[in-house]
Design an enzyme around this catalytic site. Structure first.
Site, PDB file in Angstrom:
ATOM      1  N   PHE A 148       0.779  -1.074  -0.141  1.00 51.15           N
ATOM      2  CA  PHE A 148      -0.293  -0.305  -0.422  1.00 51.15           C
ATOM      3  C   PHE A 148       0.976   1.026   0.171  1.00 51.15           C
ATOM      4  O   PHE A 148       0.559   2.860  -0.182  1.00 51.15           O
ATOM      5  CB  PHE A 148      -0.651   0.015   1.200  1.00 51.15           C
ATOM      6  CG  PHE A 148      -0.280   0.250   2.626  1.00 51.15           C
ATOM      7  CD1 PHE A 148      -0.064   1.850   2.883  1.00 51.15           C
ATOM      8  CD2 PHE A 148      -0.030  -0.424   3.728  1.00 51.15           C
ATOM      9  CE1 PHE A 148       0.696   2.404   4.289  1.00 51.15           C
ATOM     10  CE2 PHE A 148       1.361  -0.235   4.413  1.00 51.15           C
ATOM     11  CZ  PHE A 148       0.909   0.644   5.150  1.00 51.15           C
ATOM     12  N   GLU A 175      -5.821  -3.365  -2.017  1.00 48.94           N
ATOM     13  CA  GLU A 175      -6.819  -3.387  -1.647  1.00 48.94           C
ATOM     14  C   GLU A 175      -6.733  -1.886  -0.706  1.00 48.94           C
ATOM     15  O   GLU A 175      -7.969  -1.608  -1.513  1.00 48.94           O
ATOM     16  CB  GLU A 175      -7.399  -4.541  -1.442  1.00 48.94           C
ATOM     17  CG  GLU A 175      -7.329  -5.009   0.216  1.00 48.94           C
ATOM     18  CD  GLU A 175      -5.985  -6.144   0.106  1.00 48.94           C
ATOM     19  OE1 GLU A 175      -6.164  -6.716   1.480  1.00 48.94           O
ATOM     20  OE2 GLU A 175      -5.218  -6.140  -0.351  1.00 48.94           O
ATOM     21  N   CYS A 280       9.898   1.597   3.398  1.00 51.66           N
ATOM     22  CA  CYS A 280      10.503   0.496   4.581  1.00 51.66           C
ATOM     23  C   CYS A 280      11.946   0.843   4.269  1.00 51.66           C
ATOM     24  O   CYS A 280      13.174   0.618   4.482  1.00 51.66           O
ATOM     25  CB  CYS A 280      10.733  -0.897   3.195  1.00 51.66           C
ATOM     26  SG  CYS A 280      11.309  -0.636   1.940  1.00 51.66           S
ATOM     27  N   GLU A 386       9.665  -3.399  13.459  1.00 55.21           N
ATOM     28  CA  GLU A 386       9.423  -2.735  12.440  1.00 55.21           C
ATOM     29  C   GLU A 386       8.127  -1.431  12.949  1.00 55.21           C
ATOM     30  O   GLU A 386       6.988  -2.843  12.884  1.00 55.21           O
ATOM     31  CB  GLU A 386       9.495  -3.201  11.594  1.00 55.21           C
ATOM     32  CG  GLU A 386       8.624  -1.925  10.132  1.00 55.21           C
ATOM     33  CD  GLU A 386       8.703  -2.498   8.340  1.00 55.21           C
ATOM     34  OE1 GLU A 386       9.383  -2.272   7.750  1.00 55.21           O
ATOM     35  OE2 GLU A 386       8.690  -4.420   8.423  1.00 55.21           O
TER      36      GLU A 386
END
Length: 501
Positions: A148, A175, A280, A386
């Protein structure tokens, strides 16, 4: 209310089954619905790609590059509309969305050079009247499963090179922000790409699993969290596919005492809070080597307090909301966790003012402002895990060696940065640190398109990074041809084993 469909064989394809809601993260309101592909709909997309493959594979390199050049111009002309769709569904500010499109276009531009990138080698006279040469050929139908946080850029890491190399492509975007994929598909068609070469299936795990299992899909590219990357790699390879699966990250910035602390503070804030930390390559941990910690934290806090948080379509906004309520709540939970682990919460993003609202916690939408945790204990969950949001952790270390050890002991190996004015320390760092992408006084070391993107350890499953030369190799396979064209006067039978002469 928008209705987001699939794109199969050169046209929109209405879904027949399940749907999922699309949200505007700035308001929390439902803005549309996206169809979730069934197994049959995935099969239809793969079948269209398989049918289009022979003709596209046999098209000339010049024709492919001409289509890519036209696609690049159309993408550039429509970049504002693409950025608008990204801001509406992801939440990032318009300027950040434009930057995403620009970085993706760099890969398109790289792929425009496919006639050069696919050149093989040739050796004349390897034996008497025998020549050898190497060629690279496409795989067939390949697929991309993308996250996303970069609904335009990450797919563009994959499909330009795959298509330029002669493959056909099936994209399964997130989505949560699916609209960008359909605009991209329409621009491919306008550029002259034959129907079926590029297809889009919207969906969730049903679509992912079918792509991983489908016998016609030869290769899978994936970017997402580490647990899902591991699942994609193991499932795809067990079905005989070539897989590159990029996972999560926990990127550290090591700051030595000789560094320019104003430059460091600017870099830490920019890299930590751009795109609301949902990338990231975000810097999420600053390792401050004694004795600079207090001064550096003061400089970071002063910059954070000057940031403007607001909707992506407001030109004054520098940072937008997070993508979903569930994700916002998960990120926010780390604030209290950090305090319970012994950290000091010096900037609480829940109290950040939001344009058009009150505080982040009191404004409709999925808001959490920039957050700074100081004195984060090394090895704590806030340090190791993370978070994927606007939370910057400051870990105090006593030396360069301690900082490098903390980086190397971590689960991930995606990106890291060193800030220093000492060239010897920089050279030592790039040699010793166990990370795939390294910045020296560069906080977000995302490589240019002609190099390859990817990390080490739990940040990558598979042997090949995306785009660059490694990307070309991932979407092609090599052949070596040894040929002999005999002189008409030469002949005779020889039953011995062939040897070089």
């Amino acid at each position: 209310m928008k209705n987001v469909t699939h794109w199969i064989n050169g046209a929109p394809a209405e879904g027949a089954g399940r749907t999922s809601e699309i949200f505007n993260p700035a308001t929390g309101e439902v803005s549309g619905q996206v169809h979730l592909a069934s197994v049959a709909e995935v099969d239809a997309a793969v079948a269209a790609a398989a049918a289009a493959y022979p003709a596209w594979r046999d098209s000339s390199l010049v024709k492919r590059s001409q289509v890519l050049f036209r696609f690049r111009e159309l993408m550039y002309a429509n970049r504002d509309e693409l950025a608008r769709l990204i801001s509406e569904e992801h939440g990032k500010v318009h300027s950040d969305a434009l930057g995403e499109v620009a970085r993706g276009l760099e890969v398109v531009e790289f792929a425009c050079g496919i006639p050069h990138l696919l050149k093989g080698g040739f050796s004349e006279g390897v034996s008497t009247r025998v020549d050898s040469y190497s060629i690279r050929q496409p795989l067939g139908v390949v697929a991309g499963i993308t996250p996303f946080n970069f609904p335009a850029m990450v797919p563009m890491w994959m499909f330009p090179i795959a298509i330029a190399s002669g493959n056909t492509f099936v994209l399964k975007p997130s989505e949560r922000d699916p609209s960008a994929s359909l605009l991209i598909a329409a621009l491919w068609k306008e550029a002259g790409l034959p129907d079926g070469v590029f297809n889009v299936v919207q969906g969730d795990k049903v679509a992912v699993d079918r792509l991983l299992e489908h016998p016609e899909v030869r290769a899978i590219s994936f970017v997402g969290s580490t647990p899902i990357a591991k699942y994609v790699y193991e499932t795809g390879t067990s079905h005989g596919k070539r897989v590159q699966a990029l996972g999560g990250a926990k990127n550290h910035m090591l700051v030595l005492p000789d560094a320019d602390l104003d430059l460091v503070a600017d870099a830490a804030v920019s890299a930590g809070f751009g795109s609301a930390g949902e990338r990231c390559m975000a810097i999420s941990v600053v390792l401050a080597v004694d004795p600079i910690g207090d001064e550096l934290v003061d400089k970071i806090v002063s910059r954070v307090s000057a940031l403007t948080i607001g909707p992506g379509d407001n030109p004054a906004s520098e940072m937008g909301p997070l993508v979903t309520e569930v994700h916002r709540d998960k990120v926010a939970s780390y604030l209290d966790l950090g305090v319970s682990e012994g950290a000091k919460l010096v900037v609480d993003g829940r109290e950040t003012p939001v344009l058009g609202g009150s505080t982040a916690a009191g404004t409709p939408g999925f808001w959490l402002g920039p957050t700074v945790l100081d004195h984060v204990p090394a090895g704590s969950r806030v340090h190791r895990e993370e978070i994927f949001g606007p939370v910057l952790s400051i870990v105090r270390v006593s030396s360069y060696e301690e900082g490098v050890k903390l980086i190397n002991d971590g689960e991930f190996g995606n990106g890291t940065a060193l800030f220093t004015n000492d060239g010897g320390a920089a050279r030592r760092f790039q040699n010793e640190v166990e990370v795939g992408m390294i910045g020296i006084n560069v906080p977000i070391p995302v490589p240019m398109a002609f190099y390859s993107f990817g990390g080490w350890k739990a940040s990558l499953f598979g042997d090949t990074h995306v785009h660059g030369t490694e990307g070309v190799h991932f979407y092609t396979r090599g052949k070596v041809v040894t040929s002999r064209w005999l002189d008409p006067s030469h002949g005779g039978v020889n039953l011995g084993f062939p040897t070089n002469k």
